[in-house]
Write a protein that holds these residues in place. Sequence first.
Motif, PDB file in Angstrom:
ATOM      1  N   ILE A   1      -2.873  -7.201  -3.064  1.00  0.00           N
ATOM      2  CA  ILE A   1      -3.331  -6.191  -4.027  1.00  0.00           C
ATOM      3  C   ILE A   1      -2.557  -6.315  -5.343  1.00  0.00           C
ATOM      4  O   ILE A   1      -2.430  -5.361  -6.095  1.00  0.00           O
ATOM      5  CB  ILE A   1      -3.242  -4.761  -3.443  1.00  0.00           C
ATOM      6  CG1 ILE A   1      -1.805  -4.413  -3.053  1.00  0.00           C
ATOM      7  CG2 ILE A   1      -4.170  -4.602  -2.257  1.00  0.00           C
ATOM      8  CD1 ILE A   1      -1.621  -2.933  -2.678  1.00  0.00           C
TER       9      ILE A   1
ATOM     10  N   LEU B   1       0.817  -1.208   0.000  1.00  0.00           N
ATOM     11  CA  LEU B   1       0.000   0.000   0.000  1.00  0.00           C
ATOM     12  C   LEU B   1       0.857   1.268   0.000  1.00  0.00           C
ATOM     13  O   LEU B   1       0.408   2.319  -0.417  1.00  0.00           O
ATOM     14  CB  LEU B   1      -0.908   0.019   1.238  1.00  0.00           C
ATOM     15  CG  LEU B   1      -1.991  -1.055   1.279  1.00  0.00           C
ATOM     16  CD1 LEU B   1      -2.642  -1.103   2.659  1.00  0.00           C
ATOM     17  CD2 LEU B   1      -3.037  -0.803   0.207  1.00  0.00           C
TER      18      LEU B   1
ATOM     19  N   ARG C   1     -11.503  -1.750  -0.695  1.00  0.00           N
ATOM     20  CA  ARG C   1     -11.660  -0.288  -0.764  1.00  0.00           C
ATOM     21  C   ARG C   1     -12.953   0.147  -1.458  1.00  0.00           C
ATOM     22  O   ARG C   1     -13.433   1.243  -1.231  1.00  0.00           O
ATOM     23  CB  ARG C   1     -10.444   0.336  -1.434  1.00  0.00           C
ATOM     24  CG  ARG C   1     -10.246  -0.028  -2.885  1.00  0.00           C
ATOM     25  CD  ARG C   1      -9.014   0.669  -3.457  1.00  0.00           C
ATOM     26  NE  ARG C   1      -8.708   0.187  -4.796  1.00  0.00           N
ATOM     27  CZ  ARG C   1      -7.685   0.591  -5.504  1.00  0.00           C
ATOM     28  NH1 ARG C   1      -6.836   1.474  -5.013  1.00  0.00           N
ATOM     29  NH2 ARG C   1      -7.466   0.118  -6.716  1.00  0.00           N
ATOM     30  N   LYS C   2     -13.485  -0.717  -2.332  1.00  0.00           N
ATOM     31  CA  LYS C   2     -14.730  -0.361  -3.035  1.00  0.00           C
ATOM     32  C   LYS C   2     -15.945  -0.999  -2.341  1.00  0.00           C
ATOM     33  O   LYS C   2     -15.798  -1.670  -1.325  1.00  0.00           O
ATOM     34  CB  LYS C   2     -14.653  -0.840  -4.475  1.00  0.00           C
ATOM     35  CG  LYS C   2     -13.638  -0.046  -5.295  1.00  0.00           C
ATOM     36  CD  LYS C   2     -13.821  -0.272  -6.771  1.00  0.00           C
ATOM     37  CE  LYS C   2     -12.822   0.566  -7.559  1.00  0.00           C
ATOM     38  NZ  LYS C   2     -12.184  -0.179  -8.649  1.00  0.00           N
TER      39      LYS C   2
ATOM     40  N   GLU D   1      -8.737 -15.750  -2.427  1.00  0.00           N
ATOM     41  CA  GLU D   1      -8.084 -17.035  -2.233  1.00  0.00           C
ATOM     42  C   GLU D   1      -7.315 -17.043  -0.903  1.00  0.00           C
ATOM     43  O   GLU D   1      -7.370 -18.014  -0.142  1.00  0.00           O
ATOM     44  CB  GLU D   1      -7.108 -17.278  -3.390  1.00  0.00           C
ATOM     45  CG  GLU D   1      -6.934 -18.715  -3.751  1.00  0.00           C
ATOM     46  CD  GLU D   1      -6.187 -18.867  -5.066  1.00  0.00           C
ATOM     47  OE1 GLU D   1      -6.773 -19.407  -6.002  1.00  0.00           O
ATOM     48  OE2 GLU D   1      -5.026 -18.442  -5.150  1.00  0.00           O
TER      49      GLU D   1
ATOM     50  N   GLY E   1      -9.471  -6.956  -3.183  1.00  0.00           N
ATOM     51  CA  GLY E   1     -10.793  -7.466  -3.540  1.00  0.00           C
ATOM     52  C   GLY E   1     -10.770  -8.351  -4.772  1.00  0.00           C
ATOM     53  O   GLY E   1     -11.809  -8.664  -5.337  1.00  0.00           O
ATOM     54  N   GLY E   2      -9.556  -8.763  -5.181  1.00  0.00           N
ATOM     55  CA  GLY E   2      -9.428  -9.603  -6.379  1.00  0.00           C
ATOM     56  C   GLY E   2      -9.409 -11.083  -6.026  1.00  0.00           C
ATOM     57  O   GLY E   2      -9.653 -11.479  -4.878  1.00  0.00           O
ATOM     58  N   ASP E   3      -9.109 -11.910  -7.027  1.00  0.00           N
ATOM     59  CA  ASP E   3      -9.082 -13.359  -6.812  1.00  0.00           C
ATOM     60  C   ASP E   3      -8.010 -13.756  -5.800  1.00  0.00           C
ATOM     61  O   ASP E   3      -8.216 -14.669  -4.997  1.00  0.00           O
ATOM     62  CB  ASP E   3      -8.827 -14.083  -8.146  1.00  0.00           C
ATOM     63  CG  ASP E   3     -10.094 -14.186  -8.976  1.00  0.00           C
ATOM     64  OD1 ASP E   3     -11.155 -14.462  -8.394  1.00  0.00           O
ATOM     65  OD2 ASP E   3     -10.018 -13.963 -10.189  1.00  0.00           O
ATOM     66  N   THR E   4      -6.862 -13.088  -5.844  1.00  0.00           N
ATOM     67  CA  THR E   4      -5.801 -13.440  -4.900  1.00  0.00           C
ATOM     68  C   THR E   4      -6.267 -13.179  -3.467  1.00  0.00           C
ATOM     69  O   THR E   4      -6.115 -14.025  -2.585  1.00  0.00           O
ATOM     70  CB  THR E   4      -4.506 -12.634  -5.179  1.00  0.00           C
ATOM     71  OG1 THR E   4      -4.096 -12.924  -6.509  1.00  0.00           O
ATOM     72  CG2 THR E   4      -3.401 -12.997  -4.222  1.00  0.00           C
TER      73      THR E   4
ATOM     74  N   ARG F   1     -13.773  -7.440  -6.823  1.00  0.00           N
ATOM     75  CA  ARG F   1     -13.437  -7.576  -8.234  1.00  0.00           C
ATOM     76  C   ARG F   1     -13.307  -9.059  -8.637  1.00  0.00           C
ATOM     77  O   ARG F   1     -13.323  -9.400  -9.811  1.00  0.00           O
ATOM     78  CB  ARG F   1     -12.099  -6.871  -8.483  1.00  0.00           C
ATOM     79  CG  ARG F   1     -11.671  -6.890  -9.926  1.00  0.00           C
ATOM     80  CD  ARG F   1     -10.197  -6.642 -10.028  1.00  0.00           C
ATOM     81  NE  ARG F   1      -9.896  -5.239  -9.767  1.00  0.00           N
ATOM     82  CZ  ARG F   1      -8.874  -4.610 -10.319  1.00  0.00           C
ATOM     83  NH1 ARG F   1      -8.073  -5.243 -11.145  1.00  0.00           N
ATOM     84  NH2 ARG F   1      -8.615  -3.357 -10.036  1.00  0.00           N
TER      85      ARG F   1
HETATM   86  P1  NDP Z   1      -6.181  -7.901  -9.175  1.00  0.00           P
HETATM   87  O1  NDP Z   1      -5.485  -6.821  -9.905  1.00  0.00           O
HETATM   88  O2  NDP Z   1      -7.217  -8.699  -9.863  1.00  0.00           O
HETATM   89  O3  NDP Z   1      -6.870  -7.313  -7.859  1.00  0.00           O
HETATM   90  C1  NDP Z   1      -6.200  -6.423  -7.046  1.00  0.00           C
HETATM   91  C2  NDP Z   1      -7.154  -6.013  -5.939  1.00  0.00           C
HETATM   92  O4  NDP Z   1      -6.431  -5.179  -5.054  1.00  0.00           O
HETATM   93  C3  NDP Z   1      -8.373  -5.233  -6.425  1.00  0.00           C
HETATM   94  O5  NDP Z   1      -9.491  -5.576  -5.674  1.00  0.00           O
HETATM   95  C4  NDP Z   1      -7.952  -3.799  -6.154  1.00  0.00           C
HETATM   96  O6  NDP Z   1      -9.034  -2.961  -5.839  1.00  0.00           O
HETATM   97  C5  NDP Z   1      -7.132  -3.962  -4.903  1.00  0.00           C
HETATM   98  N1  NDP Z   1      -6.182  -2.880  -4.748  1.00  0.00           N
HETATM   99  C6  NDP Z   1      -5.226  -2.465  -5.620  1.00  0.00           C
HETATM  100  N2  NDP Z   1      -4.542  -1.431  -5.121  1.00  0.00           N
HETATM  101  C7  NDP Z   1      -5.093  -1.187  -3.897  1.00  0.00           C
HETATM  102  C8  NDP Z   1      -4.843  -0.237  -2.894  1.00  0.00           C
HETATM  103  N3  NDP Z   1      -3.868   0.686  -3.031  1.00  0.00           N
HETATM  104  N4  NDP Z   1      -5.603  -0.250  -1.771  1.00  0.00           N
HETATM  105  C9  NDP Z   1      -6.574  -1.180  -1.617  1.00  0.00           C
HETATM  106  N5  NDP Z   1      -6.864  -2.112  -2.538  1.00  0.00           N
HETATM  107  C10 NDP Z   1      -6.128  -2.110  -3.660  1.00  0.00           C
HETATM  108  O7  NDP Z   1      -4.971  -8.807  -8.603  1.00  0.00           O
HETATM  109  P2  NDP Z   1      -4.980 -10.324  -8.116  1.00  0.00           P
HETATM  110  O8  NDP Z   1      -3.618 -10.575  -7.600  1.00  0.00           O
HETATM  111  O9  NDP Z   1      -6.128 -10.575  -7.237  1.00  0.00           O
HETATM  112  O10 NDP Z   1      -5.189 -11.158  -9.442  1.00  0.00           O
HETATM  113  C11 NDP Z   1      -4.277 -11.036 -10.557  1.00  0.00           C
HETATM  114  C12 NDP Z   1      -4.783 -11.928 -11.694  1.00  0.00           C
HETATM  115  O11 NDP Z   1      -4.629 -13.299 -11.335  1.00  0.00           O
HETATM  116  C13 NDP Z   1      -6.268 -11.713 -11.966  1.00  0.00           C
HETATM  117  O12 NDP Z   1      -6.474 -11.835 -13.345  1.00  0.00           O
HETATM  118  C14 NDP Z   1      -6.937 -12.846 -11.236  1.00  0.00           C
HETATM  119  O13 NDP Z   1      -8.194 -13.198 -11.764  1.00  0.00           O
HETATM  120  C15 NDP Z   1      -5.888 -13.953 -11.386  1.00  0.00           C
HETATM  121  N6  NDP Z   1      -6.002 -14.921 -10.282  1.00  0.00           N
HETATM  122  C16 NDP Z   1      -6.797 -16.013 -10.452  1.00  0.00           C
HETATM  123  C17 NDP Z   1      -6.962 -16.926  -9.444  1.00  0.00           C
HETATM  124  C18 NDP Z   1      -7.846 -18.074  -9.644  1.00  0.00           C
HETATM  125  O14 NDP Z   1      -8.482 -18.143 -10.678  1.00  0.00           O
HETATM  126  N7  NDP Z   1      -7.924 -19.000  -8.728  1.00  0.00           N
HETATM  127  C19 NDP Z   1      -6.269 -16.783  -8.160  1.00  0.00           C
HETATM  128  C20 NDP Z   1      -5.480 -15.594  -8.050  1.00  0.00           C
HETATM  129  C21 NDP Z   1      -5.360 -14.702  -9.092  1.00  0.00           C
HETATM  130  P3  NDP Z   1     -10.060  -2.392  -6.955  1.00  0.00           P
HETATM  131  O15 NDP Z   1     -10.934  -3.542  -7.326  1.00  0.00           O
HETATM  132  O16 NDP Z   1     -10.735  -1.334  -6.200  1.00  0.00           O
HETATM  133  O17 NDP Z   1      -9.198  -1.900  -8.092  1.00  0.00           O
END
Ligand code: NDP
Length: 314
Positions: A242, A120, A177-178, A160, A154-157, A182
């Motif tokens: 993130i 962050l 944060r939202k 997981e 809020g992403g897949d990672t 995602r």
């Molecule tokens: P992502 O980029 O998909 O998600 C990052 C998350 O972090 C988002 O929710 C984002 O928020 C949040 N974020 C980013 N910057 C900040 C911040 N400064 N403060 C707070 N929150 C923040 O990354 P992932 O590592 O989750 O995934 C990467 C790729 O790998 C994706 O395509 C994903 O689908 C894939 N993946 C697939 C898996 C599976 O299928 N099992 C497992 C893991 C990853 P915001 O939404 O607001 O932008």
Amino acid sequence: MEPIKTRCLIIGSGPAGFTAAIYSSRANLGPLLYEGHQPGGQLTTTTEVENFPGYPAGVTGPNMMEDMRAQAKRFGADIRTGVITEIDLDSRPFHAKASDGAEIIADTVIISTGASARYLGLPDEKKYQGLGVSACATCDGFFYRKRRVAVVGGGDTACEEALYLSNIASNVFLIVRKDHLRASKVMQQRVLSNPNITVLFNTNTAGLYGEEYLEGAHLVEHKGTPEERSYDLPIDGFFLAIGHRPNTDIFKGKITTDEAGYIVTALPSTATNIPGVFAAGDVADPHYRQAITAAGSGCRAALDVERFLMEGAV
Ligand code: NDP
């Protein structure tokens, strides 16, 4: 200074780079390895590693990397401190410059520069690194058995990691944060229906606190709106999820990467789009990101280099 000629230049010193060095030196290729900005790679920032086969009692990340380094040196790998600052991949042999002033002429290159977890940017993240702050639940989650932890993202990672931790920790908080996740729908459902995970939507982390170890996070809900509210969340572990950033800056525009900057390889080989250039470890792997998978691909890269040279390509 005379340029150094090598059959194989390895850039980066995580499990991928060192494994490539072990295999290529045993194949008499006399590899030259530059350790990079973070000698030993991401594992040097973790504490105990318990999931790498061969260490029944566990091993610290830094010790494991020292072992791999010593093993590569034992077979004659030339390991140097410093970074590759420039590289020309337009024609073979490849020409590179290093931060120690060396000029290198290499028949083949293995890129194993790794990836870095995104943080962050809070000063407290560094302060509590290894004392409650981590960017890898699979590596460090075990130490939070029956304790309270938070995951940011809020992403897949993030989903997981939260699900993984929900089987270990007493309470998991997912800081998003939202007002929505995602992550893919299936991951969202699993997280939202898990009684051990509390999702804190519209929430940002302003700071961390604790005496020696992490004791909690300062959170802000609905930042910048009339409903803005600040409060402290007591937690023992704070996991960043993130995203990661592959360390490919010096190769930008020179090699094929995906949208996120990860080097594309012709799986199952480690070949890149440039004949004679191979990529191993996290720099080419957005999916698994484990020490053992990185080591495995380092082995594959060294074998690919050997075959490439044997076929008389150089
Ligand atoms: P992502 O980029 O998909 O998600 C990052 C998350 O972090 C988002 O929710 C984002 O928020 C949040 N974020 C980013 N910057 C900040 C911040 N400064 N403060 C707070 N929150 C923040 O990354 P992932 O590592 O989750 O995934 C990467 C790729 O790998 C994706 O395509 C994903 O689908 C894939 N993946 C697939 C898996 C599976 O299928 N099992 C497992 C893991 C990853 P915001 O939404 O607001 O932008």
